[in-house]
Scaffold this motif. Structure first.
Motif, mmCIF file in Angstrom:
data_model
loop_
_atom_site.group_PDB
_atom_site.id
_atom_site.type_symbol
_atom_site.label_atom_id
_atom_site.label_comp_id
_atom_site.label_asym_id
_atom_site.label_seq_id
_atom_site.Cartn_x
_atom_site.Cartn_y
_atom_site.Cartn_z
ATOM 1 N N PRO A 160 11.060 0.937 -4.533
ATOM 2 C CA PRO A 160 11.754 0.549 -5.768
ATOM 3 C C PRO A 160 12.484 -0.790 -5.629
ATOM 4 C CG PRO A 160 12.331 2.790 -5.102
ATOM 5 C CD PRO A 160 11.582 2.170 -3.968
ATOM 6 N N ARG A 161 12.640 -1.494 -6.742
ATOM 7 C CA ARG A 161 13.433 -2.729 -6.751
ATOM 8 C C ARG A 161 14.832 -2.422 -6.244
ATOM 9 N NH1 ARG A 161 14.727 -4.852 -11.614
ATOM 10 N NH2 ARG A 161 15.262 -6.795 -10.594
ATOM 11 N N LYS A 162 15.428 -3.405 -5.605
ATOM 12 C CA LYS A 162 16.797 -3.320 -5.085
ATOM 13 C C LYS A 162 16.964 -2.218 -4.039
ATOM 14 C CE LYS A 162 18.856 -5.420 -9.155
ATOM 15 N NZ LYS A 162 19.903 -5.384 -10.141
ATOM 16 N N HIS A 163 15.905 -2.002 -3.252
ATOM 17 C CA HIS A 163 15.937 -1.022 -2.165
ATOM 18 C C HIS A 163 15.330 -1.638 -0.908
ATOM 19 C CE1 HIS A 163 16.653 1.859 -5.373
ATOM 20 N NE2 HIS A 163 16.860 2.796 -4.466
ATOM 21 N N VAL A 164 15.663 -1.057 0.222
ATOM 22 C CA VAL A 164 14.969 -1.309 1.475
ATOM 23 C C VAL A 164 14.237 -0.013 1.792
ATOM 24 C CG1 VAL A 164 15.213 -1.788 3.939
ATOM 25 C CG2 VAL A 164 16.681 -2.965 2.301
ATOM 26 N N CYS A 165 12.958 -0.110 2.132
ATOM 27 C CA CYS A 165 12.161 1.085 2.385
ATOM 28 C C CYS A 165 11.539 1.036 3.774
ATOM 29 C CB CYS A 165 11.045 1.204 1.351
ATOM 30 S SG CYS A 165 11.659 1.343 -0.347
ATOM 31 N N VAL A 166 11.416 2.214 4.372
ATOM 32 C CA VAL A 166 10.691 2.356 5.626
ATOM 33 C C VAL A 166 9.603 3.399 5.425
ATOM 34 C CG1 VAL A 166 12.591 1.629 7.125
ATOM 35 C CG2 VAL A 166 12.347 4.033 6.549
ATOM 36 N N TRP A 167 8.463 3.184 6.094
ATOM 37 C CA TRP A 167 7.336 4.105 6.022
ATOM 38 C C TRP A 167 7.045 4.660 7.397
ATOM 39 C CZ3 TRP A 167 7.798 -0.046 2.835
ATOM 40 C CH2 TRP A 167 7.521 0.134 1.475
ATOM 41 N N ALA A 168 6.499 5.866 7.449
ATOM 42 C CA ALA A 168 6.190 6.524 8.712
ATOM 43 C C ALA A 168 4.989 5.897 9.419
ATOM 44 C CB ALA A 168 5.947 8.014 8.487
ATOM 45 N N ASP A 169 4.140 5.198 8.670
ATOM 46 C CA ASP A 169 2.937 4.612 9.252
ATOM 47 C C ASP A 169 2.916 3.098 9.015
ATOM 48 O OD1 ASP A 169 1.946 7.171 9.997
ATOM 49 O OD2 ASP A 169 1.216 7.471 7.954
ATOM 50 N N PRO A 170 2.162 2.367 9.841
ATOM 51 C CA PRO A 170 2.006 0.921 9.603
ATOM 52 C C PRO A 170 1.379 0.647 8.237
ATOM 53 C CG PRO A 170 1.220 1.516 11.798
ATOM 54 C CD PRO A 170 1.466 2.799 11.061
ATOM 55 N N ASP A 171 1.501 -0.584 7.789
ATOM 56 C CA ASP A 171 0.913 -1.039 6.525
ATOM 57 C C ASP A 171 1.431 -0.279 5.313
ATOM 58 O OD1 ASP A 171 -0.658 -3.035 7.765
ATOM 59 O OD2 ASP A 171 -2.135 -1.512 8.316
ATOM 60 N N TYR A 172 2.696 0.149 5.369
ATOM 61 C CA TYR A 172 3.366 0.780 4.212
ATOM 62 C C TYR A 172 2.655 2.054 3.771
ATOM 63 C CZ TYR A 172 4.499 -4.146 4.498
ATOM 64 O OH TYR A 172 4.810 -5.405 4.983
ATOM 65 N N LYS B 82 0.849 -1.176 0.000
ATOM 66 C CA LYS B 82 0.000 0.000 0.000
ATOM 67 C C LYS B 82 0.888 1.231 0.000
ATOM 68 C CE LYS B 82 -3.324 -2.457 2.837
ATOM 69 N NZ LYS B 82 -3.918 -2.566 4.149
ATOM 70 N N GLY B 83 0.308 2.370 -0.280
ATOM 71 C CA GLY B 83 1.067 3.614 -0.233
ATOM 72 C C GLY B 83 2.107 3.663 -1.334
ATOM 73 N N ALA B 84 3.173 4.410 -1.089
ATOM 74 C CA ALA B 84 4.242 4.578 -2.078
ATOM 75 C C ALA B 84 4.915 3.241 -2.373
ATOM 76 C CB ALA B 84 5.265 5.575 -1.563
ATOM 77 N N GLN B 85 5.308 3.059 -3.604
ATOM 78 C CA GLN B 85 5.967 1.826 -4.039
ATOM 79 C C GLN B 85 7.453 1.856 -3.671
ATOM 80 O OE1 GLN B 85 4.515 -0.835 -5.797
ATOM 81 N NE2 GLN B 85 2.578 0.131 -5.310
#
Length: 123
Positions: free
Chosen positions: A30-42, A25-28
């Motif tokens: 990118p491939r070959k990245h590790v991402c963190v989101w400010a809120d639960p559930d991406y 959910k939310g912003a995608q």
């Protein structure tokens, strides 16, 4: 959709986490990245980490606000509670998805730095 157990290490302890969440959910991330989101559930603001090595990018863009995490790399990454790779360390296994960091005792809203590595497993 099949749901399995996610295995990760936090501070040298083995932790079994429940199902990792469903569709992205939310912003995608990118491939070959590790991402963190400010809120639960991406959801909410996202920070994408793509360069190997130590980074304070999370500190600069959303210090102590990460609530969910997704790895899209085939290598281990580490998340730290302090800048410059200091503090409590969370080992992020390849392709790990965590819809809520509350299951990682103390990791929600506490990540400040990261390190993407060449390792394939947690030490």
């Amino acid at each position: 959709m099949k749901r399995g157990l996610i295995i990760s290490a936090v501070c040298g302890l083995l932790i079994l986490a429940g199902p990792a969440g469903g569709a992205q959910k939310g912003a995608q991330c990118p491939r070959k990245h590790v991402c963190v989101w400010a809120d639960p559930d991406y959801q909410g603001q996202m920070v994408a980490l793509g360069k190997r090595g130590l980074s304070n990018k999370i500190f600069a863009q959303m210090n102590d606000q990460a609530s969910s995490l997704k790895s899209r790399i085939g290598r281990v990454a580490f998340m730290f509670t302090d800048v410059d790779g200091e503090g409590i360390r969370m080992c992020v296994l390849p392709h790990l998805k965590v819809s809520s960091l509350t299951i990682y005792g103390g990791m929600e809203n506490s990540i400040s730095s990261s390190k993407l590595t060449r390792r394939r497993d947690c030490p």
